[in-house]
Design an enzyme around this catalytic site. Sequence first.
Site, PDB file in Angstrom:
ATOM      1  N   LEU A 162      35.084  43.323  41.900  1.00  0.00           N
ATOM      2  CA  LEU A 162      34.982  42.209  42.841  1.00  0.00           C
ATOM      3  C   LEU A 162      35.242  42.720  44.248  1.00  0.00           C
ATOM      4  CD1 LEU A 162      37.061  39.676  40.728  1.00  0.00           C
ATOM      5  CD2 LEU A 162      34.565  39.594  41.054  1.00  0.00           C
ATOM      6  N   LYS A 163      34.740  41.990  45.241  1.00  0.00           N
ATOM      7  CA  LYS A 163      34.926  42.414  46.629  1.00  0.00           C
ATOM      8  C   LYS A 163      36.187  41.734  47.187  1.00  0.00           C
ATOM      9  CE  LYS A 163      31.232  43.307  49.154  1.00  0.00           C
ATOM     10  NZ  LYS A 163      31.059  44.757  49.040  1.00  0.00           N
ATOM     11  N   ILE A 164      37.326  42.260  46.791  1.00  0.00           N
ATOM     12  CA  ILE A 164      38.623  41.748  47.220  1.00  0.00           C
ATOM     13  C   ILE A 164      39.008  42.453  48.518  1.00  0.00           C
ATOM     14  CG2 ILE A 164      41.065  41.555  46.615  1.00  0.00           C
ATOM     15  CD1 ILE A 164      40.146  41.585  43.652  1.00  0.00           C
ATOM     16  N   TYR A 217      39.762  47.195  49.894  1.00  0.00           N
ATOM     17  CA  TYR A 217      38.902  48.029  50.734  1.00  0.00           C
ATOM     18  C   TYR A 217      39.672  49.031  51.592  1.00  0.00           C
ATOM     19  CZ  TYR A 217      34.482  46.412  49.125  1.00  0.00           C
ATOM     20  OH  TYR A 217      33.383  46.209  48.324  1.00  0.00           O
TER      21      TYR A 217
END
Length: 331
Positions: A153-155, A159
């Site tokens: 998921l793009k949490i 990043y």
Amino acid sequence: MIRRPPRSTPKPSSAASDVYKRQALHYGTGVFEGIRGNWNEEKGVVNIFRLREHYDRLLRGCRLLMLDIPYTADQLCEITIELVERNAHQHDIYIRPLAYKSAELVANLKLQDLESDFTLITVPFGNYLGSDTLRCCTSSWRRVDDPMIPARLKISGIYVNSILAKTEATLSGFDEAIILNHDGHVCEGSGENIFVIADGRIITPSLEDNVLPGITRDTVIQLAQSELGLSLVERTIDRSELYLADEVLLSGTAAHLTPVIELDNRPIGDGKPGPISTKLQEMYFDIVVGRNPKYMHWCTAVSYTNLRAHETEADLVCRRLLEKKKGGGGG
């Protein structure tokens, strides 16, 4: 920019101090997407690529972080289309939706206690990687493991892992980093999935290797199989396989499809973009700008001829968000 109105009356304070108190700013408790809008000069439209799939993934992230934004994927698509119409960019754009924990609390780690918010912006966007071919290095930083933070998921907070790898690579004179997982196997770039082409086959790490199930990754898989008739394998990849590959390709919404011609100062193949990478790249660019009728179902074409007369951006924001809020719909 679209931002959902707060649920309760804010406490008296300056706008700046409100931002500094947001829980998501301190702890990275947000999920986002990066969505491309590709300008078609001939038709005068922006083609948003695989819009619905991006919002399906964003809402999966919302479930994990208990972000209760009151919109369905269809509603988020509608809001996005209208914002793109309103901003009327006549060039490629990047669309950034962000759902986040908006509570003004800096010492609360309980997701269930924190209110959520949603914001959406569009910005002009060109060549993300700054080059049409890439010189990469193997990063000393390892990809986070699913039992730590789910990489699928793009949490927002995750990043930092990619930022450290990208910074290390660029400070060392390379364009991009290749990140390994904790087992020392190939994972992905700092913001891209990776494909290895060898002996007429295309190979990519499986999701169990802690890679993001990228939407562009899925696009490459479908095109390689249906258009080029290639055998595609999802499996664990050893680092040494990259050095011995005929071609290596990175894919991502921001990066598009970009060949890797060198890794750790070693040429990949003959040190030039290979024939399979080139074919995939050409097909992909025709599709994302809306020049391939077979794949128009992946594109949401937005023109600027249907704007409401005299409606300001503030009017748009209030009208659309209030309509969606009244209409209900959960995340």
